[in-house]
Design a protein around this motif. Structure first.
Motif, mmCIF file in Angstrom:
data_model
loop_
_atom_site.group_PDB
_atom_site.id
_atom_site.type_symbol
_atom_site.label_atom_id
_atom_site.label_comp_id
_atom_site.label_asym_id
_atom_site.label_seq_id
_atom_site.Cartn_x
_atom_site.Cartn_y
_atom_site.Cartn_z
ATOM 1 N N GLN A 6 0.571 -1.247 -0.134
ATOM 2 C CA GLN A 6 0.009 -0.007 -0.021
ATOM 3 C C GLN A 6 0.646 1.299 0.177
ATOM 4 O O GLN A 6 0.578 2.219 -0.675
ATOM 5 C CB GLN A 6 -0.980 -0.117 1.071
ATOM 6 N N ALA A 7 1.889 1.284 0.949
ATOM 7 C CA ALA A 7 2.715 2.391 0.855
ATOM 8 C C ALA A 7 3.414 2.778 -0.486
ATOM 9 O O ALA A 7 3.798 3.812 -0.872
ATOM 10 C CB ALA A 7 3.931 2.346 1.978
ATOM 11 N N LEU A 8 3.839 1.646 -1.065
ATOM 12 C CA LEU A 8 4.549 1.847 -2.433
ATOM 13 C C LEU A 8 3.668 2.006 -3.651
ATOM 14 O O LEU A 8 4.064 2.302 -4.605
ATOM 15 C CB LEU A 8 5.576 0.780 -2.554
ATOM 16 N N GLY A 9 2.334 2.043 -3.314
ATOM 17 C CA GLY A 9 1.398 2.152 -4.448
ATOM 18 C C GLY A 9 1.308 1.030 -5.431
ATOM 19 O O GLY A 9 1.147 1.358 -6.545
ATOM 20 N N LEU A 10 1.694 -0.232 -4.775
ATOM 21 C CA LEU A 10 1.571 -1.483 -5.719
ATOM 22 C C LEU A 10 0.312 -2.296 -5.525
ATOM 23 O O LEU A 10 0.240 -3.456 -5.754
ATOM 24 C CB LEU A 10 2.725 -2.231 -5.394
ATOM 25 N N ASN A 36 3.063 4.236 -13.187
ATOM 26 C CA ASN A 36 3.080 4.846 -11.881
ATOM 27 C C ASN A 36 4.492 3.825 -11.138
ATOM 28 O O ASN A 36 4.624 4.025 -10.045
ATOM 29 C CB ASN A 36 2.037 4.489 -11.131
ATOM 30 N N ILE A 37 5.128 2.911 -11.879
ATOM 31 C CA ILE A 37 6.384 2.386 -11.152
ATOM 32 C C ILE A 37 7.611 2.760 -12.124
ATOM 33 O O ILE A 37 8.487 3.462 -11.440
ATOM 34 C CB ILE A 37 6.145 0.825 -11.076
ATOM 35 N N LYS A 47 23.450 -3.372 -21.302
ATOM 36 C CA LYS A 47 22.916 -2.015 -20.974
ATOM 37 C C LYS A 47 21.625 -2.309 -19.974
ATOM 38 O O LYS A 47 20.831 -3.240 -20.365
ATOM 39 C CB LYS A 47 22.573 -1.434 -22.056
ATOM 40 N N ILE A 48 21.638 -1.704 -18.699
ATOM 41 C CA ILE A 48 20.530 -1.882 -17.712
ATOM 42 C C ILE A 48 19.943 -0.198 -17.570
ATOM 43 O O ILE A 48 20.937 0.511 -17.245
ATOM 44 C CB ILE A 48 20.761 -2.486 -16.769
ATOM 45 N N ARG A 49 18.596 -0.093 -17.809
ATOM 46 C CA ARG A 49 18.467 1.063 -17.573
ATOM 47 C C ARG A 49 16.893 1.223 -16.989
ATOM 48 O O ARG A 49 16.134 0.623 -17.314
ATOM 49 C CB ARG A 49 18.252 1.953 -18.978
ATOM 50 N N PHE A 50 16.752 1.994 -15.857
ATOM 51 C CA PHE A 50 15.547 2.338 -15.236
ATOM 52 C C PHE A 50 15.101 3.480 -15.412
ATOM 53 O O PHE A 50 15.682 4.698 -15.170
ATOM 54 C CB PHE A 50 15.645 1.689 -13.864
ATOM 55 N N GLU A 51 13.977 3.606 -15.924
ATOM 56 C CA GLU A 51 13.116 5.058 -15.917
ATOM 57 C C GLU A 51 12.087 5.146 -14.852
ATOM 58 O O GLU A 51 11.031 4.616 -15.308
ATOM 59 C CB GLU A 51 12.457 5.375 -17.509
ATOM 60 N N ASP A 52 12.226 6.190 -13.913
ATOM 61 C CA ASP A 52 11.395 6.095 -12.840
ATOM 62 C C ASP A 52 10.023 6.768 -13.187
ATOM 63 O O ASP A 52 9.838 7.707 -13.943
ATOM 64 C CB ASP A 52 11.984 6.978 -11.686
ATOM 65 N N ALA A 53 8.889 6.242 -12.614
ATOM 66 C CA ALA A 53 7.582 6.642 -12.899
ATOM 67 C C ALA A 53 6.759 7.021 -11.560
ATOM 68 O O ALA A 53 5.766 6.919 -11.397
ATOM 69 C CB ALA A 53 6.647 6.051 -13.895
ATOM 70 N N GLY A 54 7.774 7.000 -10.547
ATOM 71 C CA GLY A 54 7.164 7.674 -9.179
ATOM 72 C C GLY A 54 7.521 6.637 -8.064
ATOM 73 O O GLY A 54 7.488 6.793 -6.787
ATOM 74 N N ILE A 55 8.147 5.526 -8.272
ATOM 75 C CA ILE A 55 8.221 4.307 -7.429
ATOM 76 C C ILE A 55 9.600 4.748 -6.433
ATOM 77 O O ILE A 55 9.682 4.409 -5.161
ATOM 78 C CB ILE A 55 8.538 2.962 -7.969
ATOM 79 N N ASN A 83 16.996 13.820 -8.077
ATOM 80 C CA ASN A 83 16.010 14.130 -9.205
ATOM 81 C C ASN A 83 15.622 12.701 -9.938
ATOM 82 O O ASN A 83 16.185 12.718 -10.926
ATOM 83 C CB ASN A 83 16.355 15.279 -10.200
ATOM 84 N N PRO A 84 14.838 12.060 -9.409
ATOM 85 C CA PRO A 84 14.946 10.542 -9.846
ATOM 86 C C PRO A 84 13.992 10.603 -11.313
ATOM 87 O O PRO A 84 13.037 10.650 -11.388
ATOM 88 C CB PRO A 84 13.888 9.851 -8.861
#
Length: 398
Positions: free
Chosen positions: A202-206, A237-238, A295-303, A356-357
């Motif tokens: 719930q806290a992580l919005g999952l 949202n993740i 290559k590993i890339r993570f693009e944040d969407a709020g998590i 600034n994620p």
């Protein structure tokens, strides 16, 4: 008998042979045997009470699928499976235009599982799995799944709208290309009962997940070069996790050796010594591979923010303070890892990302392919040499 009448009989017989030839040449049992020969490496066996040929279609009656030779109380069974548009190719191979699977609808006491619109199209079945190159491989042009739904107590806990996969062959028949995607993937985690897990979800919005994945790449069979151009998992949202990599040494011979080791492990699941021996042999086979790039890339969407807020709350502080704590801990952890000059680069990237994620990227780009044994040896003996060995770079928000 007149010559005219004799000629007409010969022509009629020739016409009859021409029309009946394909049906007589099509051997449904031989096709099933060759499908099973192709599946043998994965431990899957398809059995049918009867195999019937109807023109260019092969109909399997009362089909049973066994996985890894295990016999279960309720094996997967199909009343009938039709292989449509079957033709025999050179070398005893077969080509199947389409295989439509019946809808799956399994219900138990409190749960159900359903799948619709399952089919394979353009299936190539090799005549000899020991043949050279691509001719020994079974592959398909398209695989498709329609809606999938899993329910518990009448509530959908997982669903998927559609999944597709395609494979192609280059003009020189030396490279297999592949693409795949799944859309409308949804999961409901609100039914999790463990209090701590429920609180974290719930806290992580999952509580609910909504997203999909995609992949594409190619395999040069003779050279053993695999190029996974993209493998992405994207949830609203993740964030989006994208991976790509290239390796060499993944030859057909290596694949078959790995399959043999897998079969050996499956044959003696309770024998620990046999399992360990097969595991070591498998590890030895993997050492034939070399890393080309990754290559590993993570693009944040709020998590990220929600994660810092949750972690901070558990430590009696807020997300901003937790972020500062993480920034202070990273250099200490990296110092223990002995990553040399890469330590400052990672610290800088992590600091920028936490402030600034947006995105975090890790790239490995060696000047030349690096054998896996060299990487493993460096990791155990001199980890500070790994960044230079495989050309590691870490960046944020680029």
């Amino acid at each position: 008998m007149t010559l005219y009448r004799f000629t007409r009989i010969l022509l009629a017989g020739a016409a009859l042979c021409a029309l009946s030839g394909p049906a007589l040449a099509l051997d449904g049992q031989d096709l099933l045997n060759k499908i099973n020969a192709s599946f043998a490496g994965g431990g899957t066996v398809i059995k049918a009470d009867s195999v019937e040929v109807d023109g260019e279609d092969v109909v399997l009656k009362n089909v049973t699928l066994e996985i890894n030779g295990e016999k279960t109380e309720k094996p997967l069974t199909l009343a009938e499976l039709t292989l449509q548009g079957v033709t025999e190719e050179d070398g005893g191979a077969y080509y199947i235009e389409r295989v439509d699977f019946p809808e799956v609808d399994v219900k138990e006491e409190k749960s159900s599982f359903s799948v619709k619109e399952l089919y394979l199209a353009g299936v190539y079945v090799p005549g000899d799995t020991n043949a050279e190159g691509i001719d020994s491989l079974m592959f398909y042009e398209e695989a498709h799944s329609g809606p999938i739904d899993v329910t518990v107590d009448g509530k959908s806990v997982f669903s998927m709208a559609e999944a597709t996969g395609t494979m192609g062959l280059s003009e020189d028949e030396k490279t297999i290309t592949f693409e795949g995607s799944a859309s409308g993937v949804k999961a409901d985690l609100s039914t999790v009962e463990d209090p701590k897990a429920k609180e974290a979800i719930q806290a992580l919005g999952l509580t609910t997940l909504d997203g999909g994945f995609s992949t594409s790449g190619s395999w040069e069979v003779e050279t053993g070069t695999i190029d996974v151009e993209d493998y992405s998992i994207d949830f609203a949202n993740i964030g989006k996790l994208s991976m790509s990599f290239g390796i060499s040494g993944y030859t057909l011979d290596l694949v078959k050796q790995m399959q043999e080791q897998a079969k050996a492990m499956q044959a003696q699941p309770q024998n620990e010594q046999a399992q360990q021996a097969a595991g070591l042999a498998m590890l030895g086979l993997v050492q034939q591979l070399s890393l080309i790039d990754a290559k590993i890339r993570f693009e944040d969407a709020g998590i990220t923010k929600r994660g810092l807020d949750y972690a901070g709350k558990s430590q009696g502080t807020d997300g901003a303070q937790m972020g500062q704590m993480v920034k202070g801990m990273v250099p200490l952890l990296l110092a223990q890892a002995k990553l040399g000059a890469l330590q400052n680069e990672v610290s800088t990237a992590v600091n920028s990302y936490i402030d600034n994620p947006k995105a975090l990227t890790i790239v490995a780009a060696p000047a030349n392919p690096v054998a896996f044994p060299m990487i493993m040896g460096a990791a155990m003996g001199a980890p500070e040499t790994i960044p230079a060995l495989i050309g590691v770079k870490v960046t944020a928000n680029d």
